[in-house]
Design an enzyme around this catalytic site. Structure first.
Site, short mmCIF file in Angstrom:
data_model
loop_
_atom_site.label_atom_id
_atom_site.label_comp_id
_atom_site.label_asym_id
_atom_site.label_seq_id
_atom_site.Cartn_x
_atom_site.Cartn_y
_atom_site.Cartn_z
N ASP A 12 1.00 -1.64 0.22
CA ASP A 12 0.22 0.17 0.38
C ASP A 12 1.66 1.57 0.14
O ASP A 12 0.76 1.88 0.93
CB ASP A 12 -1.16 0.22 1.52
CG ASP A 12 -0.12 -0.43 2.56
OD1 ASP A 12 0.86 -0.33 2.78
OD2 ASP A 12 -0.68 -0.30 3.10
N ASP A 17 7.03 1.06 1.36
CA ASP A 17 6.48 0.41 0.60
C ASP A 17 7.16 0.65 -0.90
O ASP A 17 7.60 -0.56 -1.40
CB ASP A 17 4.62 0.31 0.42
CG ASP A 17 4.14 0.29 1.69
OD1 ASP A 17 3.87 -0.91 1.67
OD2 ASP A 17 3.81 1.14 2.12
N ASN A 41 -1.93 2.68 3.60
CA ASN A 41 -1.83 3.87 4.03
C ASN A 41 -2.42 5.41 3.53
O ASN A 41 -2.37 6.81 3.94
CB ASN A 41 -0.64 3.96 3.00
CG ASN A 41 0.48 3.31 3.52
OD1 ASN A 41 0.51 2.64 5.12
ND2 ASN A 41 1.54 2.18 4.00
N THR A 126 2.99 -6.39 2.98
CA THR A 126 3.42 -4.74 3.31
C THR A 126 2.12 -3.89 4.06
O THR A 126 2.14 -3.17 4.67
CB THR A 126 4.61 -4.08 2.91
OG1 THR A 126 4.44 -3.59 1.39
CG2 THR A 126 5.62 -4.84 2.89
N PHE A 167 -0.68 -0.73 13.00
CA PHE A 167 -1.19 0.04 11.93
C PHE A 167 -2.07 -0.69 10.91
O PHE A 167 -3.01 -1.06 10.49
CB PHE A 167 -1.25 1.21 11.18
CG PHE A 167 -1.75 1.45 10.28
CD1 PHE A 167 -2.73 2.81 10.29
CD2 PHE A 167 -1.76 1.64 8.84
CE1 PHE A 167 -3.81 3.46 8.84
CE2 PHE A 167 -2.13 1.66 7.64
CZ PHE A 167 -3.04 2.84 7.68
N ASN A 168 -0.69 -1.65 10.29
CA ASN A 168 -1.35 -2.44 9.42
C ASN A 168 -2.81 -3.92 9.51
O ASN A 168 -3.76 -4.06 9.01
CB ASN A 168 -0.78 -2.86 8.80
CG ASN A 168 0.51 -2.62 7.84
OD1 ASN A 168 0.31 -1.33 6.81
ND2 ASN A 168 1.54 -2.96 7.22
N HIS A 242 9.70 0.13 7.97
CA HIS A 242 9.68 -1.15 7.95
C HIS A 242 9.30 -2.24 6.83
O HIS A 242 9.64 -3.25 7.06
CB HIS A 242 7.51 -0.96 8.84
CG HIS A 242 7.61 -0.25 9.43
ND1 HIS A 242 7.68 -0.18 11.03
CD2 HIS A 242 7.60 1.18 9.73
CE1 HIS A 242 7.32 0.51 11.52
NE2 HIS A 242 7.00 1.79 10.46
N ASP A 243 8.57 -1.25 5.97
CA ASP A 243 8.22 -2.60 4.99
C ASP A 243 9.20 -3.23 4.32
O ASP A 243 9.40 -4.48 3.80
CB ASP A 243 7.26 -1.84 4.03
CG ASP A 243 6.21 -1.97 4.68
OD1 ASP A 243 6.09 -1.88 5.75
OD2 ASP A 243 5.27 -0.92 3.65
#
Length: 314
Positions: A12, A17, A41, A126, A167-168, A242-243
């Protein structure tokens, strides 16, 4: 010579990402088959456009499709505080090259996996897990066909969108619960406990600028925006990306250390919706369903990201 891992990236975009796409495009250990997108996102239309544009920047010629516009039950919540109105605020994003694949991401994901032999394709997820949950509901054989699911989501210690939830997972906890309980050959959860260590420090930023390409300048400018938004809304001096940790873990499994655990997703709690309840010690009496990331080799991770950016043509 080892063969490249065949991978579908469900994402996203999102600044981190975008880095995951670039790493997958730039490392020869990854054979990226398709990019599927999901509202997260930003809205589904915006993140699909972002994925198509970033894939063009990376020189990819793989199908990119738009997927679920909203979670399975709830309305979509997006993260403009972190990623801006476009989902990739900061430097101007080039116009996408080509068009989105007309298939829904759920169908593209299923058809791509099932076109290969069992165990050939891994999925990196992700964003919210809406696409993957619907895909495994529509085609249950995915759990036998997919070699591994590596997802960015959750935490065993804290949240980042609520005190309990990452969040995800929080965006679509019902989908996440379906994914964790589906019975994959292998599922690896890369949560905040590890991704909060993947910081774009000044030393990292200097190495990215040192590549000296148009693409590296674009990445550095993306990180300028991401640094400010994370500082303002998450309290980080340097932003966690993060991703791409999920992609790096497929390239070199030693990038992360993992422990086996049962992970349950809270879908009913008043204060804990979206929490990943992680049982390392068997206290709940449930069989383990995930390898949970517990450590990160920060140096090796950034080596892979920087080498990936440097390998791309721009």
């Amino acid at each position: 010579m080892t063969h490249a891992r065949k991978v579908i990236l469900d994402c996203d975009p999102g600044h981190d990402d975008a880095l995951a796409i670039l790493l997958a495009a730039g490392n020869p250990a990854i054979d990226l088959l398709a990019i599927t997108t999901v509202g997260g996102n930003q809205t589904a239309a915006k993140v699909a456009r972002n994925a198509l544009a970033v894939s063009g920047i990376a020189g990819l010629s793989v199908p990119v499709s738009a997927g679920c516009q909203r979670p399975m039950i709830r309305e979509l919540s997006v993260a403009p505080e972190i990623h801006g109105d476009t989902g990739l605020d900061g430097p101007p994003l080039p116009e996408p090259r080509g068009e989105l694949d007309p298939r829904h991401s759920v169908d593209l994901l299923i058809e791509t996996v099932m076109a290969h032999e069992p165990g050939e394709v891994a999925i990196v997820a992700t964003g919210p897990l809406s696409n993957l949950a619907l895909a495994v509901r529509k085609e249950p054989r995915l759990t036998e066909w997919v070699s591994e699911v590596v997802l960015m989501g959750g935490s065993y210690s804290r949240g980042n969108w609520t005190p309990a939830a990452e969040f995800n997972i929080w965006v679509d906890a019902e989908a996440a619960e379906m994914v964790f309980s589906a019975g994959w050959q292998k599922l690896t959860e890369v949560g905040l406990d590890v991704t909060h260590q993947a910081l774009a420090t000044p030393e990292v930023r200097e190495r990215i600028r040192g590549i000296g390409s148009e693409l590296s300048r674009y990445v550095d400018e993306l990180l300028d925006y991401f640094t400010l938004s994370n500082a303002d809304h998450q309290g980080f001096e340097f932003p966690p990306v993060h991703d791409p940790v999920c992609v790096a873990a497929l390239i070199d499994p030693s990038v992360i250390g993992t422990r086996e655990a049962f992970v349950g997703v809270e879908t009913r709690g008043r204060w804990t919706y979206g929490m990943t309840v992680t049982d390392f010690d068997g206290q709940l009496g449930e069989a383990p369903n995930a390898q949970v990331a517990v450590s990160l080799d920060h140096g090796r991770f950034w080596d892979l990201v920087i080498e990936g950016i440097a390998a791309l043509p721009r």
